[in-house]
Design a protein around this motif. Structure first.
Motif, short mmCIF file in Angstrom:
data_model
loop_
_atom_site.label_atom_id
_atom_site.label_comp_id
_atom_site.label_asym_id
_atom_site.label_seq_id
_atom_site.Cartn_x
_atom_site.Cartn_y
_atom_site.Cartn_z
N ASP A 87 16.10 -8.26 53.44
CA ASP A 87 17.01 -7.07 53.27
C ASP A 87 18.25 -7.28 52.56
OD1 ASP A 87 15.58 -4.85 54.27
OD2 ASP A 87 16.63 -4.57 55.94
N LEU B 138 13.93 2.58 41.12
CA LEU B 138 14.14 3.64 42.19
C LEU B 138 15.09 2.85 43.47
CD1 LEU B 138 10.74 5.19 42.36
CD2 LEU B 138 12.50 5.60 40.43
N TRP B 139 15.99 4.13 43.69
CA TRP B 139 16.81 3.95 45.20
C TRP B 139 15.84 4.42 46.02
CZ3 TRP B 139 19.81 1.75 41.45
CH2 TRP B 139 20.67 0.84 41.61
N ASN B 140 16.33 4.75 47.04
CA ASN B 140 15.38 5.13 48.33
C ASN B 140 15.18 6.56 48.26
OD1 ASN B 140 17.52 2.81 48.98
ND2 ASN B 140 16.31 2.63 50.74
N VAL C 187 4.71 -1.48 49.05
CA VAL C 187 6.18 -0.99 48.92
C VAL C 187 7.09 -1.41 49.99
CG1 VAL C 187 5.54 0.95 47.52
CG2 VAL C 187 5.78 1.24 50.08
N ARG D 261 16.67 -7.68 59.20
CA ARG D 261 15.23 -8.16 58.64
C ARG D 261 15.40 -8.84 57.74
NH1 ARG D 261 12.38 -2.42 56.99
NH2 ARG D 261 13.75 -3.01 55.26
N GLN E 57 25.07 -0.38 56.64
CA GLN E 57 24.60 -0.73 55.32
C GLN E 57 24.50 0.56 54.50
OE1 GLN E 57 23.01 -1.30 58.28
NE2 GLN E 57 20.93 -1.49 58.01
N PHE F 239 18.63 -1.57 61.94
CA PHE F 239 18.81 -3.03 61.98
C PHE F 239 20.36 -3.11 61.43
CE2 PHE F 239 14.30 -2.97 60.47
CZ PHE F 239 13.80 -3.88 61.53
N GLY G 66 9.80 4.04 54.06
CA GLY G 66 11.24 4.08 53.82
C GLY G 66 11.90 4.48 55.12
N VAL G 67 13.08 4.08 55.32
CA VAL G 67 13.91 4.31 56.54
C VAL G 67 13.85 5.77 56.96
CG1 VAL G 67 16.10 4.30 55.65
CG2 VAL G 67 15.85 3.78 57.76
N TYR H 270 6.03 0.58 57.65
CA TYR H 270 6.63 -0.18 56.54
C TYR H 270 7.16 0.67 55.38
CZ TYR H 270 4.87 -4.03 59.17
OH TYR H 270 4.59 -4.93 59.91
N ARG I 218 23.02 2.73 50.97
CA ARG I 218 22.00 2.82 50.27
C ARG I 218 22.33 4.37 49.58
NH1 ARG I 218 20.78 -1.38 51.91
NH2 ARG I 218 19.06 -2.38 52.36
N MET J 59 15.45 2.95 65.32
CA MET J 59 16.03 1.71 65.53
C MET J 59 16.67 1.15 64.27
SD MET J 59 13.11 -0.64 67.74
CE MET J 59 11.81 -0.25 66.42
N TYR K 45 8.99 -8.87 47.74
CA TYR K 45 8.84 -7.43 47.13
C TYR K 45 9.75 -7.50 45.71
CZ TYR K 45 9.48 -2.45 46.22
OH TYR K 45 9.47 -1.25 45.79
N SER L 80 12.40 -1.20 41.03
CA SER L 80 13.26 -1.05 42.21
C SER L 80 14.53 -1.65 42.06
CB SER L 80 12.41 -1.54 43.39
OG SER L 80 13.28 -1.92 44.64
N MET L 81 15.36 -1.05 42.83
CA MET L 81 16.88 -1.15 42.94
C MET L 81 17.09 -2.64 43.66
SD MET L 81 18.10 -1.42 46.40
CE MET L 81 18.11 -0.43 47.84
C1 UD1 Z 1 13.53 0.88 49.77
C2 UD1 Z 1 11.84 1.00 49.54
C3 UD1 Z 1 11.48 0.09 48.46
C4 UD1 Z 1 12.03 0.59 47.10
C5 UD1 Z 1 13.61 0.41 47.49
C6 UD1 Z 1 14.59 1.29 46.49
C7 UD1 Z 1 10.57 1.30 51.18
C8 UD1 Z 1 9.55 0.57 52.27
N1 UD1 Z 1 10.95 0.33 50.58
O1 UD1 Z 1 13.66 -0.43 50.20
O2 UD1 Z 1 10.08 0.37 47.94
O3 UD1 Z 1 11.79 0.04 45.97
O4 UD1 Z 1 13.94 1.36 48.65
O5 UD1 Z 1 15.78 1.08 46.87
O6 UD1 Z 1 10.06 2.30 51.04
N2 UD1 Z 1 16.20 0.19 58.37
C9 UD1 Z 1 16.43 0.55 59.73
N3 UD1 Z 1 15.45 0.73 60.66
C10 UD1 Z 1 14.24 0.67 60.24
C11 UD1 Z 1 13.90 0.58 58.95
C12 UD1 Z 1 14.97 0.26 58.03
O7 UD1 Z 1 17.46 0.31 59.97
O8 UD1 Z 1 13.34 1.02 61.04
C13 UD1 Z 1 17.10 -0.25 57.43
C14 UD1 Z 1 16.89 -1.50 56.59
O9 UD1 Z 1 17.22 -2.67 57.42
C15 UD1 Z 1 17.70 -1.38 55.32
C16 UD1 Z 1 17.63 0.15 55.30
O10 UD1 Z 1 17.20 0.83 56.40
O11 UD1 Z 1 18.89 -1.77 55.76
C17 UD1 Z 1 16.59 0.80 54.13
O12 UD1 Z 1 15.44 0.08 54.60
P1 UD1 Z 1 14.01 0.69 53.72
O13 UD1 Z 1 13.83 1.97 54.05
O14 UD1 Z 1 13.05 -0.08 54.26
O15 UD1 Z 1 14.59 0.47 52.14
P2 UD1 Z 1 14.82 -0.66 51.18
O16 UD1 Z 1 14.49 -1.95 51.75
O17 UD1 Z 1 16.19 -0.29 50.65
#
Ligand code: UD1
Length: 370
Positions: free
Chosen positions: A313, A208-210, A83, A310, A247, A242, A224-225, A222, A249, A240, A181, A123-124
């Protein structure tokens, strides 16, 4: 007799909540899961899965395990997948293998033993950038992220250099696959919607969204945020962020995601359809970092805004959930603040190993954060 639902990947975060929801609704539930270390931390048995669930330890790419899991199942919810968007950009063979070959093995077996319905977790991320509006209100559906030079704004711009504003994205937006992905999720979705009806089954895909909530794999860098930030804060470390943290969500509570899957399994209108699943509210990453810190009583820990992006993204994508509301009667019930309070209370009871630094170094070494 009540239908038995097979949930592939059902020992994970969404699967456990869905299993509980389906048991409440009177289904029998079976889970096929290989308990991968990155998510399950090397535990040999599933944790937090309702004892009434029949658990089968196996990989979705293993045809024999899939055959055993399908025996007697009336429907399938296919969640088994890797994921991480960031990780998918270097663990390419693993992501394509688990997500796409795994789905192929599942359908190969379903030809022999068809079920009523297969609901797949898409996934979105298949949208790439969501819809945007120009300053005069024109909607743009083909915005793509271009490499950014230092000092340039993070948001996509119109021809005159003015920032575009994100708009809720409906299912009708054309996919724009921006990460490995996203490619694998689109393949899973299309396989389901192409193969199921050819063999008399009904296919449904949920984008799905987040998803967030108690039970997310806190030690998986790895994931979700929100889970990553929760793990950092729990360990007294700064989240941390990015880019610049602006951005957007849509963070949807896992109980609402479980509701969406149950409706997608049950509702006659869902056959052959694709639905967005979100909360209908959007927030910035910076905002959720602060709100979570407050919910955890760690207001003093300021996030670190890295100013780096990243690879893979997207900038903004927010959900239009009109279709699933109208057609399936979906209604997200969880208030975000309450959801964060619940997450914070759960995290306080957990041990979370913070591996985020390690993961970031790995992405940096491969040139995937810049
Ligand atoms: C996530 C899911 C994905 C799902 C999608 C649906 C995870 C790993 N990914 O992707 O499976 O299909 O939602 O919407 O659950 N970020 C930070 N700091 C961090 C980690 C992330 O700033 O330590 C930022 C990322 O750069 C991004 C945002 O948070 O801009 C969301 O990241 P993430 O939670 O990985 O989600 P998606 O990439 O949206």
């Amino acid at each position: 007799m009540a239908e038995t639902v097979l949930i592939t990947g059902g020992a994970g975060f969404i699967g456990r909540h869905l299993a509980a929801e389906l048991l409440r609704r009177g289904y029998g539930v079976r889970v096929l899961d290989s308990l991968i270390d990155q998510v399950h931390g090397g535990r040999g048995a599933p944790e937090g899965l309702d004892p009434r669930v029949a658990f089968i330890d196996g990989d979705v790419r293993d045809a024999a395990a899939v055959a055993r899991a399908l025996d007697g199942a009336g429907s399938v919810v296919h969640l088994a997948a890797e994921v991480g968007v960031g990780q998918s950009m270097y663990a390419i063979d693993r992501y394509v293998s688990v997500n796409d070959h795994g789905t192929a093995v599942l359908f190969q077996r379903l030809i022999e033993a068809p079920v009523r319905r297969v609901v797949v977790a898409s996934s979105m991320s298949v949208y790439g950038e969501g819809l945007y509006a120009t300053q005069d209100g024109t909607t743009l559906a083909d915005v793509a992220r271009r490499p950014r030079r230092p000092g340039e704004p993070w948001d996509p711009l119109d021809g005159e250099g003015r920032p575009l504003r994100p708009r809720p994205t409906p299912e009708s937006k054309q996919p724009a696959l921006a990460s490995v992905y996203a490619l694998t999720k689109y393949m899973q979705e299309r396989l389901t919607l192409t193969v199921a009806p050819a063999y008399g089954m009904e296919g449904v895909a949920l984008r799905l969204w987040n998803a967030y909530g108690p039970g997310q794999a806190l030690s998986n860098p790895y994931t979700g945020v929100l889970a990553i930030f929760a793990s950092r804060l729990h360990n007294g470390q700064r989240p941390m962020i990015f880019e610049d943290g602006e951005q957007r969500r849509d963070f949807v509570h896992v109980a609402d995601v479980a509701q969406a899957f149950a409706l997608a399994l049950e509702h006659p209108a869902a056959a052959g359809q694709v639905y967005n699943v979100g909360s209908g509210e959007d927030r910035t990453v910076r905002e959720v970092a602060r709100m979570l810190a407050a919910a955890m009583g760690r207001e003093g820990i300021e996030p670190e805004v890295t100013g780096k992006a990243r690879a893979g993204d997207i900038r903004h994508c927010i959900a239009d959930i009109g279709k699933i509301r109208r057609e399936l009667g979906y209604a997200p019930r969880r208030d975000f603040r309450e959801g964060l309070a619940e997450l914070a209370a759960w995290v306080a009871e957990q041990e979370a190993v913070d591996r985020v630094g390690e993961a970031r170094r790995e992405l940096e070494a491969k040139g995937l954060v810049a």
